[in-house]
Scaffold this motif. Structure first.
Motif, short mmCIF file in Angstrom:
data_model
loop_
_atom_site.label_atom_id
_atom_site.label_comp_id
_atom_site.label_asym_id
_atom_site.label_seq_id
_atom_site.Cartn_x
_atom_site.Cartn_y
_atom_site.Cartn_z
N SER A 99 0.83 -1.20 0.00
CA SER A 99 0.00 0.00 0.00
C SER A 99 0.86 1.25 0.00
N THR A 100 0.40 2.28 -0.73
CA THR A 100 1.05 3.58 -0.74
C THR A 100 -0.01 4.64 -0.44
N ASP A 101 0.43 5.87 -0.27
CA ASP A 101 -0.51 6.96 -0.04
C ASP A 101 -1.43 7.18 -1.23
N GLU A 102 -0.98 6.75 -2.42
CA GLU A 102 -1.77 6.92 -3.63
C GLU A 102 -2.65 5.71 -3.91
N GLY A 103 -2.51 4.66 -3.13
CA GLY A 103 -3.30 3.46 -3.34
C GLY A 103 -2.43 2.22 -3.43
N ARG A 152 10.01 3.27 -6.39
CA ARG A 152 8.96 3.34 -5.37
C ARG A 152 8.86 2.06 -4.56
N THR A 177 9.36 2.28 -0.53
CA THR A 177 8.20 2.00 0.32
C THR A 177 8.41 0.80 1.21
N THR A 183 10.57 0.80 4.47
CA THR A 183 10.08 1.51 5.65
C THR A 183 9.37 0.58 6.61
N THR A 235 6.75 -1.39 5.56
CA THR A 235 5.38 -1.59 5.06
C THR A 235 5.11 -3.08 4.85
#
Length: 216
Positions: A38-42, A66, A70, A73, A75
């Motif tokens: 998952s990212t902030d954009e979806g 990306r 991501t 971190t 995630t």
């Protein structure tokens, strides 16, 4: 790790197993894994080459991408590997399917910080995918520390996983027994083609032994 809520199949549970040897056989045969996160954009899913090393999966990618930015971190990720073995045809279109073997792994990936270790692991990834590529005459140059500085290597423990296999024939219903249509299974296989040398190589060196490559 035993079966968990998210590795429990809600549909056709008889096709699912949590056998580690079965999972490793599929992971070792396949070349491509799809990593979802998952990212902030979806949500995003990226295809990556992978190699299993013991009870962990090795993944790699550009430190500027990306995916790496991501995942490093912490995630949570979901890795899926699928081998398509054929097409399954029924007498009714609604019962057509595919024969496949798949593994789904949940967890987190950890970045390898030491550049020397990354360089060594990058070499191991190449050797696992193309046996003999870094040894003997006409061997390719091994990854160096500088190159390891812009290529990230991640390892993911293979702990929470499930294996799903679909084989056999279509589940036709008795009402379709009289339909005059062919039903059965069409096997599908991918095999390496004849190696094509670049303009510098031409025909001066022997090509890699394609028989030693991992099956596709």
């Amino acid at each position: 790790m035993p079966q968990t809520a998210r590795t429990t199949a809600e549909r056709y549970p008889e096709r699912v197993t949590y056998d580690r040897d079965a999972a490793y056989a599929i992971l070792d045969e396949a070349l491509v894994a799809h990593v979802g996160f998952s990212t902030d954009e979806g949500p995003v899913v990226v295809p990556v080459l992978h190699v299993r090393q013991g009870d962990r999966l090795l993944l790699h990618g550009s430190i500027h991408g990306r995916f790496i930015k991501t995942v490093t971190t912490g995630t949570p990720i979901c890795v899926t590997v699928t081998q398509i073995d054929g097409l399954i045809l029924g007498r009714a279109a609604s019962h057509h399917s595919a024969a496949y073997r798949s593994v789904m792994i949940f967890g987190q990936a950890t970045a390898v910080d030491d550049a020397h270790e990354r360089a060594e692991l990058l070499g191991q990834i190449v050797k696992a995918i193309i046996p003999g590529r870094l040894s003997g005459p006409n061997a390719a140059r091994r990854p160096n520390v500088e190159e390891a500085g812009y290529t990230a290597v991640l390892w993911m423990p293979i702990e929470e996983f499930s294996v799903k296999v679909r084989k056999g024939f279509a589940r036709d219903e008795p009402k379709d027994d009289a339909v005059e249509a062919w039903a059965g299974r069409i096997p599908l296989t991918l095999t390496p083609g004849t190696p094509i040398p670049d303009s510098i190589t031409d025909h001066r060196f022997p090509a890699p032994d394609i028989a030693a490559l991992r099956p596709l």
